[in-house]
Scaffold this active site. Structure first.
Site, PDB file in Angstrom:
ATOM      1  N   SER A  59       3.936  -1.653  -1.709  1.00 50.05           N
ATOM      2  CA  SER A  59       5.127  -2.213  -1.075  1.00 50.05           C
ATOM      3  C   SER A  59       4.811  -3.132   0.089  1.00 50.05           C
ATOM      4  CB  SER A  59       6.034  -1.068  -0.592  1.00 50.05           C
ATOM      5  OG  SER A  59       5.366  -0.308   0.392  1.00 50.05           O
ATOM      6  N   CYS A  60       3.558  -3.349   0.380  1.00 46.56           N
ATOM      7  CA  CYS A  60       3.211  -4.167   1.531  1.00 46.56           C
ATOM      8  C   CYS A  60       2.042  -5.064   1.181  1.00 46.56           C
ATOM      9  CB  CYS A  60       2.872  -3.280   2.730  1.00 46.56           C
ATOM     10  SG  CYS A  60       2.273  -4.198   4.162  1.00 46.56           S
ATOM     11  N   GLU A  61       2.292  -6.351   1.091  1.00 47.15           N
ATOM     12  CA  GLU A  61       1.244  -7.293   0.700  1.00 47.15           C
ATOM     13  C   GLU A  61       0.079  -7.272   1.664  1.00 47.15           C
ATOM     14  OE1 GLU A  61       0.742 -12.106   0.662  1.00 47.15           O
ATOM     15  OE2 GLU A  61       2.523 -11.278  -0.315  1.00 47.15           O
ATOM     16  N   ASP A  62       0.367  -7.173   2.962  1.00 48.98           N
ATOM     17  CA  ASP A  62      -0.718  -7.218   3.938  1.00 48.98           C
ATOM     18  C   ASP A  62      -1.570  -5.952   3.905  1.00 48.98           C
ATOM     19  OD1 ASP A  62      -0.292  -9.775   4.806  1.00 48.98           O
ATOM     20  OD2 ASP A  62       1.022  -9.205   6.461  1.00 48.98           O
ATOM     21  N   ARG A  63      -1.012  -4.832   3.488  1.00 49.96           N
ATOM     22  CA  ARG A  63      -1.858  -3.644   3.315  1.00 49.96           C
ATOM     23  C   ARG A  63      -2.855  -3.879   2.181  1.00 49.96           C
ATOM     24  NH1 ARG A  63      -1.648   1.457   4.944  1.00 49.96           N
ATOM     25  NH2 ARG A  63       0.513   1.331   5.634  1.00 49.96           N
TER      26      ARG A  63
END
Length: 571
Positions: free
Chosen positions: A362-366
């Site tokens: 759910s989080c591209e930067d993760r």
């Protein structure tokens, strides 16, 4: 985890002058243990276990360590006087009745499906990485529970003395009432849809930091009293499908100038992504040109059922949708080359699958930060396996990069503490991405999606760069001397020096360790405090290793760098 010195491997019961008298006193124990030893399955080290059991009983040791002996069972009658029992990394499927005096039990990394009745005196319980579906009734004095990586579907009533509860990666759908004594809670990666009321302490030390980690669940509701916790509390709700109303409410309330509640972290999205994963081989071959895809697919089909294969497949698909994948020239080729290395090394593949398992969908930067960590894993693995044995300069450069990344993580951690509303991943990635060029961070992606909401300012970056360079100048060589890959190189290429260093260390353990720990405890007025003793022991050990390994590091680097004209210190 070990909390005592290694036993004397030269101990022999036959050499003990009063063995016959002792063996008569403990005849029932010895007879039962000898019988148990004869029933050993292939591969079990029951002979060593029995030797340790007898030594413990004869000397009335309070601690018994039976770690890494491949035991499938324990004898029914354990030494009755022990307060500490460590039985980690075996193949135990059950435990016998435990001694009534037991205070500390570490049974992690086994195959336990049930636990016996727990002694009333027990304060510390560690059963990480087993196959437990439930826990027995918990003793009233229990302060610490680690039951991560099991199959728990529910928890019993929690004791009022409990301070730490970690039950990550289970199948919990609800939690019992949380005691006011609780200081650390980790229920990440479960099936929770809501949280019980969080305990609000009326009186506790301002220095006590309370952490509740609840990421990667199905939480849609949070308790009404969550904002009444103290500023020393941290609550992590990332990767949960919180409604937009709750997210907006949290954002608004925690952003108020007069807000003095807990730090609450939650994801920017609602977590409602498609969780279907395509086959691993399909996700891998997508990174290769068409003329290689058939061969690659055949190779990777063999890994479909390895642990974390599904999440690794999902990670690869999410990685292809990051800013770096879309905008960075040569990125796909870089990933393909990395995947080829994974296909030829089971150890590296296992490590990489585990790292990728922490990435969220759910989080591209993760995902981008996880890619950074995977590249670090590759380089450290290659160093440990000998890639830089004949290139000390390259190994130093790699070590320097790993050191810089560690310092940036420390800086990011401190920055996160100053922000009420933040996805901490954005902060960690911001420092790495924005300083990648200036600090020569080859493992860092060059772009990120949400830098604008990271809370990291230009002044933060300038300060971070200066701090990294200052600490590198003062601390790097000490850090490098304790770095695992460097130790692996020394063992292979400087065997005599390494053996001498190890001999020095064990001489210190035998001749100085106990006295140095005792002196430190006495100076701080903490003699007899078990926790302080463990901490003091770790400090003495680290100081000793620092001194010994720094000496051999200085000797080897002086020799090697003078031969090729390299320098240890550079910017």
């Amino acid at each position: 985890m070990s909390i005592m010195l290694p036993i004397n491997n030269n101990f022999s019961l036959s050499q003990n002058s009063f063995y016959n008298t002792i063996s008569g006193t403990y005849a029932d124990y010895f007879s039962a243990w000898d019988k148990w030893e004869k029933q050993a399955l292939p591969g079990e080290n029951r002979n060593e276990a029995v030797s340790l059991l007898k030594e413990c009983l004869i000397n009335q040791f309070s601690e018994l360590q039976l770690n890494r002996l491949n035991l499938s069972s324990l004898p029914d009658n354990l030494p009755p006087q022990i307060t500490v029992l460590e039985i980690t990394q075996n193949a135990l499927i059950s435990l016998p009745e435990l001694p009534a005096s037991l205070e500390y039990l570490d049974a992690c990394d086994n195959r336990l499906s049930t636990l016996p009745e727990l002694p009333a005196s027990l304060k510390h319980l560690d059963v990480d990485n087993n196959q437990l579906t439930m826990l027995p009734e918990l003793p009233a004095l229990l302060e610490y529970i680690n039951a991560d990586n099991n199959q728990l579907t529910m928890l019993p009533e929690l004791p009022t003395s409990l301070e730490v509860l970690s039950v990550r990666n289970n199948q919990l759908t609800f939690l019992p009432e949380l005691p006011e004594s609780l200081e650390a809670l980790d229920v990440s990666t479960n099936l929770l849809e809501s949280l019980p009321a969080v305990p609000v302490r009326n009186h506790h030390s301002e220095e006590t930091e309370i952490f509740f980690r609840c990421r990667e669940n199905r939480i849609t509701h949070i308790p009404e009293n969550i904002l009444s916790l103290d500023p020393t509390c941290t609550i992590i709700l990332e990767d949960n499908p919180l409604s937009s109303r709750i997210r907006e409410s949290l954002s608004q309330q925690t952003a108020q100038p007069d807000y003095h509640g807990p730090r609450i972290y939650f994801s920017m999205s609602d977590g409602q992504q498609n969780t279907l994963h395509r086959p691993l081989a399909d996700a891998v071959t997508a990174w290769f040109p068409e003329n290689k895809q058939s061969d690659v697919s055949q190779i990777w089909h063999a890994f479909e059922h390895e642990e974390h294969a599904n999440t690794f497949s999902a990670f690869l698909d999410r990685l292809s949708d990051t800013v770096s994948a879309r905008n960075t020239s040569g990125f796909r080729e870089q990933v393909a080359a990395w995947l080829e290395k994974l296909s030829t090394s089971a150890e590296l593949r296992q490590q990489s699958f585990a790292v990728a398992a922490d990435a969220t969908e759910s989080c591209e930067d993760r995902v981008a930060l996880t890619w950074n960590n995977l590249r670090k894993t590759l380089l450290v693995h290659q160093a440990s396996e000998g890639l830089f044995d004949n290139d000390t300069g390259a190994l130093l450069s790699l070590g320097r990069e790993m050191f810089r990344l560690e310092i940036l993580e420390d800086i990011a951690r401190d920055k996160v503490r100053t922000l009420h509303f933040v996805d901490e991943i954005e902060v960690y990635l911001a420092f790495q991405t924005m300083l990648a060029e200036k600090l020569q961070l080859s493992t860092a992606v060059k772009e990120m999606r949400f830098y604008g909401v990271s809370g990291v300012t230009a002044n933060d970056l300038r300060t971070a760069e200066a701090m990294v360079r200052s600490r590198e100048e003062n601390e790097f060589t000490d850090w490098f001397s304790l770095w695992g890959p460097w130790h692996a190189v020394l063992k292979r290429t400087e065997a005599d020096r390494w053996a001498q260093a190890e001999e020095q260390k064990y001489e210190m353990l035998e001749n100085e360790y106990s006295q140095r720990v005792a002196d430190r405890l006495k100076a701080s007025g903490l003699s007899g405090d078990a926790d302080a003793e463990r901490e003091a022991g770790a400090q003495v050990m680290r100081e000793t290793e620092q001194q010994i390994y720094r000496q051999v590091t200085d000797e080897v680097l002086a020799l090697r760098l003078s031969e090729n004209g390299s320098q240890l210190h550079h910017s």
